[in-house]
Each structure stands twice: as C-alpha cells, then as structure tokens.
Design a protein around this motif. Sequence first.
Motif, PDB file in Angstrom:
ATOM      1  N   LYS A 194      -3.422   6.685   6.133  1.00 10.18           N
ATOM      2  CA  LYS A 194      -3.133   6.775   5.118  1.00 10.18           C
ATOM      3  C   LYS A 194      -3.531   8.521   4.497  1.00 10.18           C
ATOM      4  O   LYS A 194      -2.300   9.111   3.165  1.00 10.18           O
ATOM      5  CB  LYS A 194      -3.914   6.277   3.862  1.00 10.18           C
ATOM      6  N   GLU A 228       0.959  -1.445   0.293  1.00 12.44           N
ATOM      7  CA  GLU A 228       0.508  -0.196   0.309  1.00 12.44           C
ATOM      8  C   GLU A 228       0.452   1.435   0.022  1.00 12.44           C
ATOM      9  O   GLU A 228       1.001   2.322  -0.717  1.00 12.44           O
ATOM     10  CB  GLU A 228      -0.867  -0.239   1.036  1.00 12.44           C
ATOM     11  N   THR A 269       0.169  10.674   2.547  1.00 12.92           N
ATOM     12  CA  THR A 269      -0.083  11.458   1.297  1.00 12.92           C
ATOM     13  C   THR A 269      -0.054  12.587   0.889  1.00 12.92           C
ATOM     14  O   THR A 269       0.067  13.562   0.221  1.00 12.92           O
ATOM     15  CB  THR A 269      -1.351  10.891   0.501  1.00 12.92           C
ATOM     16  N   LEU A 329      -4.845   5.586  -5.706  1.00 13.02           N
ATOM     17  CA  LEU A 329      -5.292   5.739  -4.190  1.00 13.02           C
ATOM     18  C   LEU A 329      -6.307   5.220  -3.833  1.00 13.02           C
ATOM     19  O   LEU A 329      -7.065   4.560  -2.664  1.00 13.02           O
ATOM     20  CB  LEU A 329      -5.287   7.304  -4.002  1.00 13.02           C
ATOM     21  N   ALA A 366      -7.297   5.267  -0.295  1.00  7.27           N
ATOM     22  CA  ALA A 366      -6.485   6.528   0.099  1.00  7.27           C
ATOM     23  C   ALA A 366      -6.876   7.358  -0.401  1.00  7.27           C
ATOM     24  O   ALA A 366      -7.650   7.033  -1.079  1.00  7.27           O
ATOM     25  CB  ALA A 366      -4.761   6.348   0.238  1.00  7.27           C
ATOM     26  N   MET A 398       0.816   3.915  -2.561  1.00  3.35           N
ATOM     27  CA  MET A 398       0.449   5.377  -2.815  1.00  3.35           C
ATOM     28  C   MET A 398       1.276   6.381  -2.819  1.00  3.35           C
ATOM     29  O   MET A 398       1.253   7.824  -3.223  1.00  3.35           O
ATOM     30  CB  MET A 398       0.763   5.708  -0.844  1.00  3.35           C
TER      31      MET A 398
END
Length: 287
Positions: free
Chosen positions: A79, A9, A83, A126, A131, A13
């Motif tokens: 998350k 993940e 980001t 995403l 996310a 991302m």
Amino acid sequence: MREKISLKEILIMLGGMLIVSGAIYYIMMPSHMVIGSLSGLVLVLAQFIPLKISTLTLILNVILLILGFILIGKEFGAKTVITSLLMPLYFWIFEHISPNPAELTNDILVNLFCYVIMLSLGQMILFNINASSGGLDIVGKILNKYLYIDIGKSCMIAGFVIAGSSILVYDKNTLIVSLLGTYFGGVILDQFMDGSHIRKRVNVISPKYPEIQKFIVEKLNRGATLYRAIGAWDGSEKFELVTILQKNEYAQLLEFISQTDPEAFVTVSTVGAVIGKWNPHRRRTKA
C-alpha cells in the motif's frame, strides 16, 4: 507474506491520495508553506533544482521506497508503494490542468487551517485501511526500527527538520507558520483518528431481550453478549444484553428499543477503540 489489496482499498487509496495531493498542490505550495512533509522538502528543493514538482516528488519517493525495501524489508507494505507513486501522478495531472494555481485566500492562517484540515482528512482515510501517504512515514518507520523512537515522534522530528528548512528560501514568518502547521497537523490528525474509532457500548436489561438480540444480530449484523443478572431491589433474575456498535447503528438500536420496550433499562458508554474480531462488518451466513 504478500499483502492482499482489495478493489475497495484501491479506490479508497485513490480518493485519500487525491485529497492529500490536492491539499498540497492547491493550498500548501501556492502559499509557500513548508509544512513538515516530503512535499514541503520538494517545495524547498524546487528553488534550487530546475525540475517540476511532480518529477522531484517522484525522485524522492523512489529513493525512499528503495531505502524502505532495504532497511525495513517485509514490514514495508504494498500500500505504501502504491500511495507513494500516486502522489507524483496526481501532481503531474494537476500541473497540466492548472500549471500555476493561485493562493486559496490572501490570509496565510486561513490557508494553513484549510490545508491542515484537508490533509488530516486524507490521511485519516488512508490510515483507516492501514495505508499511508508514503514520504515521511517511511522515514518514521526507519527511525522507529533502528533508533527505537516512537513512530509518531519520528515523523514529527523529520517534519520539524523539513519545516525548519524553509528558512533557506523564505522569511521568518514562513518558518513560524510552517512549524506551527506541522505541529497542529499532527494534533488535528489525532483528533480525526480518535473520532473515527469511537464506538458505543450499549447495556440493555429488558424482558424482551430475545427480540432486541435478534434485531442486533440479524438487522445490524453485530454480535451481542448475554449475562445473567439478579436485581438487588426484588431479587428477580434478569438478562443483561451487551453490544458494541457504531454511532449510526446505536441510533437504530435506540429507536428499535423505544418501539419494542419503552421501559427497557439502557446504559450507554463510549469506547475509544475495539481490538479483535468485531472490526470486520460481515453478514451472518446460515449453515
């Protein structure tokens, strides 16, 4: 409960945010398009505040992160934090690699189209791991929680407000392009998301169903359901096998059926979304 983030993940991302940040820095900003996003607001503020794009983005993201923790609380995921901090980091890298990027083309509509496609692709990547790119998504969650406005509409409202702010520093043409870009960005993202979730529901009636079932379970690593059925034509008892597959798995199954039982009766329908234990693609383990 603390959100667990896997290495896969994190890599997704990193890739998704690279696409989003690249689209903003190399397409949106040189074209002076204030598409409804946090970066669009940064582009307007940069005309009044003598700070670098990466610095302004970091400041605004930190403010929104703090508001998110205060107003959203436990619903605010780790998350989103990652980001939100990745974007100013990417901008800082881009500023050192190419401080003054030129416009992608001389046609504003071509630039708009390329930007919206790239941005939507990054956001889709995403969203598929639950996310987001941060920024306005945080605003959307806050409006959704306290004003009970649908989160999609919340983000669109905030986006249109930011796009409208372009009139403070640019001309009417930029305003119109920014508003159109905000709208079509949402439309194209919806199309990308719908397409990525499409599955195939395959119904098979064949005397060789045990072999087909074994192929689905052991080779494709998917589940299947068997139903007893009575043929209306001759009253014979049959078994109907039903499974839901991704597009590439569906193609493999059809090829296997054509080789195993060319006379098998197969019907196929499209499934827009699957909710439940189907989603994790896990290999079976023998007891």
